[in-house]
Motif scaffolding. Structure first.
Motif, PDB file in Angstrom:
ATOM      1  N   ARG B  51      36.044  40.883   2.900  1.00 33.24           N
ATOM      2  CA  ARG B  51      35.846  39.595   2.615  1.00 33.24           C
ATOM      3  C   ARG B  51      36.724  38.722   3.769  1.00 33.24           C
ATOM      4  O   ARG B  51      36.083  37.731   4.044  1.00 33.24           O
ATOM      5  N   ALA B  55      35.063  36.217   6.437  1.00 33.78           N
ATOM      6  CA  ALA B  55      35.597  34.740   6.335  1.00 33.78           C
ATOM      7  C   ALA B  55      35.857  34.306   7.957  1.00 33.78           C
ATOM      8  O   ALA B  55      35.809  33.240   8.509  1.00 33.78           O
ATOM      9  N   ILE B  60      35.375  30.616   7.573  1.00 33.87           N
ATOM     10  CA  ILE B  60      35.698  30.323   6.113  1.00 33.87           C
ATOM     11  C   ILE B  60      37.006  30.175   5.834  1.00 33.87           C
ATOM     12  O   ILE B  60      37.695  31.391   6.172  1.00 33.87           O
ATOM     13  N   SER B  63      38.521  33.036   2.035  1.00 32.20           N
ATOM     14  CA  SER B  63      37.790  34.158   1.555  1.00 32.20           C
ATOM     15  C   SER B  63      37.238  34.266   0.120  1.00 32.20           C
ATOM     16  O   SER B  63      36.323  35.024  -0.054  1.00 32.20           O
ATOM     17  N   ARG B  65      36.065  32.186  -1.502  1.00 32.25           N
ATOM     18  CA  ARG B  65      34.720  31.430  -1.616  1.00 32.25           C
ATOM     19  C   ARG B  65      33.418  32.383  -1.285  1.00 32.25           C
ATOM     20  O   ARG B  65      32.234  31.491  -1.219  1.00 32.25           O
ATOM     21  N   MET B  66      33.663  33.523  -0.786  1.00 34.97           N
ATOM     22  CA  MET B  66      32.508  34.422  -0.327  1.00 34.97           C
ATOM     23  C   MET B  66      32.406  35.500  -1.395  1.00 34.97           C
ATOM     24  O   MET B  66      33.326  36.037  -1.872  1.00 34.97           O
ATOM     25  N   SER B  75      21.562  36.703  -2.785  1.00 38.49           N
ATOM     26  CA  SER B  75      22.475  35.169  -2.199  1.00 38.49           C
ATOM     27  C   SER B  75      21.572  34.192  -2.757  1.00 38.49           C
ATOM     28  O   SER B  75      22.140  33.121  -3.257  1.00 38.49           O
ATOM     29  N   VAL B 187      30.772  28.039   9.350  1.00 30.79           N
ATOM     30  CA  VAL B 187      30.552  26.927   8.068  1.00 30.79           C
ATOM     31  C   VAL B 187      31.222  25.697   8.029  1.00 30.79           C
ATOM     32  O   VAL B 187      30.775  24.744   7.673  1.00 30.79           O
ATOM     33  N   MET B 194      26.659  25.944   1.577  1.00 29.78           N
ATOM     34  CA  MET B 194      26.258  27.238   1.351  1.00 29.78           C
ATOM     35  C   MET B 194      25.699  28.056   2.459  1.00 29.78           C
ATOM     36  O   MET B 194      24.918  27.675   2.820  1.00 29.78           O
ATOM     37  N   TYR B 213      28.399  32.384   0.583  1.00 34.23           N
ATOM     38  CA  TYR B 213      29.585  31.686   0.821  1.00 34.23           C
ATOM     39  C   TYR B 213      29.349  30.249  -0.164  1.00 34.23           C
ATOM     40  O   TYR B 213      28.159  29.742   0.243  1.00 34.23           O
ATOM     41  N   ARG B 215      31.124  26.392  -0.396  1.00 26.68           N
ATOM     42  CA  ARG B 215      32.196  25.680  -0.188  1.00 26.68           C
ATOM     43  C   ARG B 215      33.005  25.227  -1.377  1.00 26.68           C
ATOM     44  O   ARG B 215      32.300  25.066  -2.701  1.00 26.68           O
ATOM     45  N   PRO B 242      36.546  34.936  -6.501  1.00 21.76           N
ATOM     46  CA  PRO B 242      35.239  35.512  -6.496  1.00 21.76           C
ATOM     47  C   PRO B 242      34.904  35.963  -8.020  1.00 21.76           C
ATOM     48  O   PRO B 242      33.343  36.212  -7.860  1.00 21.76           O
TER      49      PRO B 242
END
Ligand SMILES: Cc1ncc(COP(=O)(O)O)c(C=O)c1O
Lengths: 72, 383
Positions: B51, B55, B60, B63, B65-66, B75, B187, B194, B213, B215, B242
């Motif tokens: 992760r 990121a 990102i 991480s 958020r992933m 996805s 990102v 996303m 991902y 946000r 997550p």
């Protein structure tokens, strides 16, 4: 006997994030299965000694780890 | 065998990918989160590390958020179904893969959403102004588009589109299947809400890995609910990332391989990998264009594309060319519509499709020369 504190997390992600941050700062800690009487939010908790608690919490806050503490 | 089908899945993979999977298989074992023993902790650390690598690659900030999925299709389905509500309006483009098109068309069919299509030009290029024209008139919840086309390799101006979306209070979901690992994706700088990616292409991971991902500030509904190893006392799905979007045991062995693949990409650098691929692509395009009867698709400008090249040879069915390349020359490429009928309509290659070559960092100039010679010989057979 110095008091032991449990740092409790909501997700495994935060446990590992905390573990890595503490490791990097050479702060002694132990990952243990969360004691039933404390909570069951996440299956793992960090056990930490009082002497390093403040330092540890400071690091975790800086890192943005979500946690709460409990005294057993 | 010469492998030019890297847009379908990358081959070969760096050896470190298999080594990481073997290490998990033989030495780590254990499930993430579920228990507190050393093997479980090690597995959790491994997932955490992957992760973090991702990121870093996509810039990102957090991480958590992933989330991991089994591929970019999952996805995209997670993002599209989890974010859109009844009555929402969506913009997408005429270049999309069916992994974007079909989930959107389904929601349209059941009367949940309305879709606006931005038409790309024949090179597969979309103009940000076309998005703004729709945003000015309509309330748009989400803009979904691929970062690069899997048919023409055309790179979309996602940064400009995301900025426009923001100006109108809309959101972006980017399908980075063809760019993650092969072209810079940021990102934060690009302002994406996303990002959906797959692990088995330029990220060098094994099949069955991917991620999304999301946000901070954007909430989406999970596709599935179930065990997360957290909040076990509650019968309600946790809302924390997550875990919220990762019910059930993860593909830990795959994630181990993906982590090694992403680490490999980070160590070599996306721009270095891109340089290798685009040098080959440039030589291929320049020389293929000289072959009588060859029609190339996609932008002339090499800076506006990734290493995916579609072409046709006059008088040939694409599948006939691909079959000949495979049988007589041991060259693997992919003919047909590449799961993107709308993109083929856009470039004027529907319904026959094209022959697609997709180069990776492990290809070399000899292989390019062999394939050019082969195309030349095939084109002469029908003269
Ligand atoms: C642009 C694009 N989107 C989506 C996909 C689907 O990828 P996956 O099969 O890994 O879900 C692909 C590749 O096949 C692609 O190129």
């Amino acid at each position: 006997m110095s008091a032991e504190f449990f740092i409790i997390f909501q997700s495994t992600h935060d446990v590992i994030k905390a573990k890595k941050a503490l490791q990097k700062a050479y702060i002694a800690h132990e990952i243990i299965p969360t004691p039933k009487k404390v909570s069951a939010e996440c299956g793992m908790s960090l056990k930490i000694e009082k002497t390093v608690l403040d330092q540890a919490l400071e690091i975790l806050r800086l890192k943005g780890v979500l946690f709460r503490i409990d005294l057993l | 065998m010469i492998y030019f089908d890297n847009a379908a899945t990358s081959f070969p993979k760096p050896k470190v990918v298999m080594a990481a999977m073997e290490n998990y298989f033989f030495n780590i074992g254990g499930n993430t989160g579920r228990s507190g023993h050393k093997m479980a902790i090690e597995a959790s650390e491994l997932v955490f590390d992957t992760r973090e690598y991702l990121a870093e690659l996509f810039n990102i900030k957090d991480s958590a958020r992933m989330v991991f999925t089994k591929n970019v299709t999952e996805s995209l389905n997670l993002a599209i179904n989890g974010f859109l509500k009844k009555g929402d309006q969506v913009i997408t483009t005429s270049m999309e893969h069916n992994s974007v098109m079909r989930p959107l068309r389904y929601l349209e069919q059941i009367g949940k959403i309305k879709i606006f299509i931005v038409q790309a030009n024949q090179e597969g290029i979309v103009d940000p102004v076309a998005f703004e024209d729709i945003l000015r008139k309509e309330k748009i919840k989400l803009i979904v588009l691929s970062h690069a086309s899997n048919v023409t390799g055309t790179v979309a101006p996602i940064s400009a589109i995301a900025q426009i979306a923001k100006n109108y209070g809309s959101h972006t979901l980017i399908d980075a299947a063809q760019t993650a690992g092969a072209y810079p994706v940021d990102v934060t700088a690009d302002g994406l809400d996303m990002l959906a990616f797959t692990g088995h292409k330029a990220l060098m991971g094994p099949q069955g890995t991917g991620g999304l991902y999301i946000r901070e500030g954007i909430e989406i509904e999970p596709l599935m609910r179930g065990g997360t190893g957290s909040n076990s006392e509650r019968e309600i799905q946790p809302e924390l990332m997550p875990d919220q979007l990762e019910s059930g045991t993860l593909n830990i062995i795959g994630i181990a391989g993906l982590g090694a693949g992403v680490k490999y990409v980070l160590e070599h650098g996306v721009m270095k990998i891109r340089q290798i691929e685009m040098d080959l692509t440039e030589i291929f395009i320049r020389n293929a264009a000289k072959i009588a009867g060859v029609r190339l698709y996609g932008p002339q400008d090499i800076n506006k594309r990734v290493s995916v090249v579609s072409l046709n040879i006059f008088g040939y069915d694409p599948s006939e060319v691909a079959y000949t390349l495979d049988r007589d020359y041991d060259i693997a490429c992919r003919p047909g519509l590449h799961c993107a009928p709308s993109a083929h309509k856009t470039i004027g290659a529907f319904p026959q499709g094209t022959i697609r070559f997709a180069f990776g960092p492990f290809n070399n100039i000899e292989e390019i020369n062999i394939s050019l010679k082969a195309l030349n010989q095939i084109s002469k057979r029908k003269e």
